[in-house]
Design a protein around this motif. Structure first.
Motif, short mmCIF file in Angstrom:
data_model
loop_
_atom_site.label_atom_id
_atom_site.label_comp_id
_atom_site.label_asym_id
_atom_site.label_seq_id
_atom_site.Cartn_x
_atom_site.Cartn_y
_atom_site.Cartn_z
N VAL A 57 3.29 -5.72 4.49
CA VAL A 57 4.35 -4.73 4.22
C VAL A 57 4.90 -4.71 2.79
O VAL A 57 5.07 -3.80 2.20
N SER A 60 4.67 -1.81 -0.52
CA SER A 60 5.49 -1.30 -1.46
C SER A 60 5.73 -1.60 -2.93
O SER A 60 6.32 -1.28 -3.57
N SER A 80 4.69 -1.27 15.89
CA SER A 80 5.20 -1.18 14.80
C SER A 80 4.50 -0.77 13.47
O SER A 80 5.14 -0.30 12.55
N ASN A 126 4.40 3.02 13.22
CA ASN A 126 5.49 3.26 12.45
C ASN A 126 5.62 2.95 10.96
O ASN A 126 6.04 3.93 10.34
N VAL A 127 5.29 1.93 10.89
CA VAL A 127 5.14 1.31 9.11
C VAL A 127 4.15 2.26 8.54
O VAL A 127 4.58 2.98 7.34
N TYR A 150 5.23 5.34 5.69
CA TYR A 150 4.13 5.18 4.36
C TYR A 150 3.75 6.73 3.93
O TYR A 150 3.79 7.02 2.77
#
Length: 257
Positions: A40, A44, A71, A74-75, A79
């Motif tokens: 994660v 970024s 999850s 969703n990430v 993105y």
């Protein structure tokens, strides 16, 4: 006494094995959590290379730890929504950016049995030129998404929300669009040969010059749809609602109505 002693040894051995297994499970969970957090952080980063590494890492975690799949869906969805933007005027590439393609590939080829209540949400994303043949995007939110010239042959878009989506020039050969919402979508001219559009909402959709040869459109809503010049040879149109549809120049040879 000998039998009792043997039983005690067996019970003790079983308890020891269970304890070791529990410790291994906890260690593995900790490693997965650590990899997840690092991935994660990577997606970024400003560096494309690090972002790609993060996406691939999340894909591996999703494969190895099914309970983390919702999850991660969703990430990766977030993105794509945040990074798949329309290019500046005067610039155009027929292929999707490598990080967007990688994230979509991870989502499209996941094991859907572990989705739980997670929904792939890519609404408003610019996904022109993406490649996802036989991918699984069933139930996805693709409202107002740009999917022009996308390669989506045999893709599963069953019950997906494609309202207002732009699919001009998209390849949807034998795609599963049963129950999908394509209200006001632009499919001119898309390749929908052999596609299954049963019970789909195609009201006010632009299908002019689209190819629906051998497609199944039974029970679909085509009210107000633009079908001018559409190829409907051998298309199954039984039970469709065509009120207000524009059919000038449409080829209905051998269509079932």
């Amino acid at each position: 006494m000998a039998a009792l002693g043997t039983l005690v040894v067996i019970v003790f051995t079983w308890q020891s094995i269970q304890q070791v297994n529990s410790e291994h499970a906890l260690t593995r969970e900790g490693q997965v959590a650590e990899r997840y957090g690092a991935a994660v952080e990577d997606i970024s980063d400003e560096s494309l290379e690090r972002r790609l590494n993060g996406i691939y890492a999340l894909q591996r975690v999703m494969e190895e730890s099914p309970r983390d799949q919702p999850s991660i869906i969703n990430v990766l969805s977030a993105y794509i929504r945040n990074h798949a933007k329309k290019p500046k005027a005067g610039t155009y590439d027929f292929d999707a950016p490598s990080d967007i393609q990688a994230a979509l590939t991870a989502l499209g080829y996941r094991n859907p049995n572990y989705d739980s209540n997670a929904v792939i949400d890519l609404h408003g994303a610019y996904l022109s030129g993406v490649y996802l043949p036989s991918g699984d995007l069933h139930g996805a939110n693709l409202r107002d998404t740009e999917l022009s010239v996308a390669f989506l042959n045999r893709v599963n878009l069953r019950d997906a929300n494609l309202a207002g989506a732009k699919l001009g020039g998209a390849l949807l050969f034998r795609a599963d669009l049963r129950g999908a919402s394509l209200y006001f979508a632009d499919l001119s001219p898309a390749d929908l040969r052999g596609a299954n559009l049963a019970r789909a909402n195609l009201s006010l959709a632009n299908l002019s010059s689209a190819d629906l040869v051998d497609a199944t459109v039974t029970g679909a809503d085509l009210r107000g749809a633009d079908l001018r010049g559409t190829k409907l040879d051998r298309t199954d149109l039984r039970g469709t609602t065509l009120t207000g549809a524009k059919l000038a120049g449409a080829n209905l040879d051998d269509a079932q109505r």
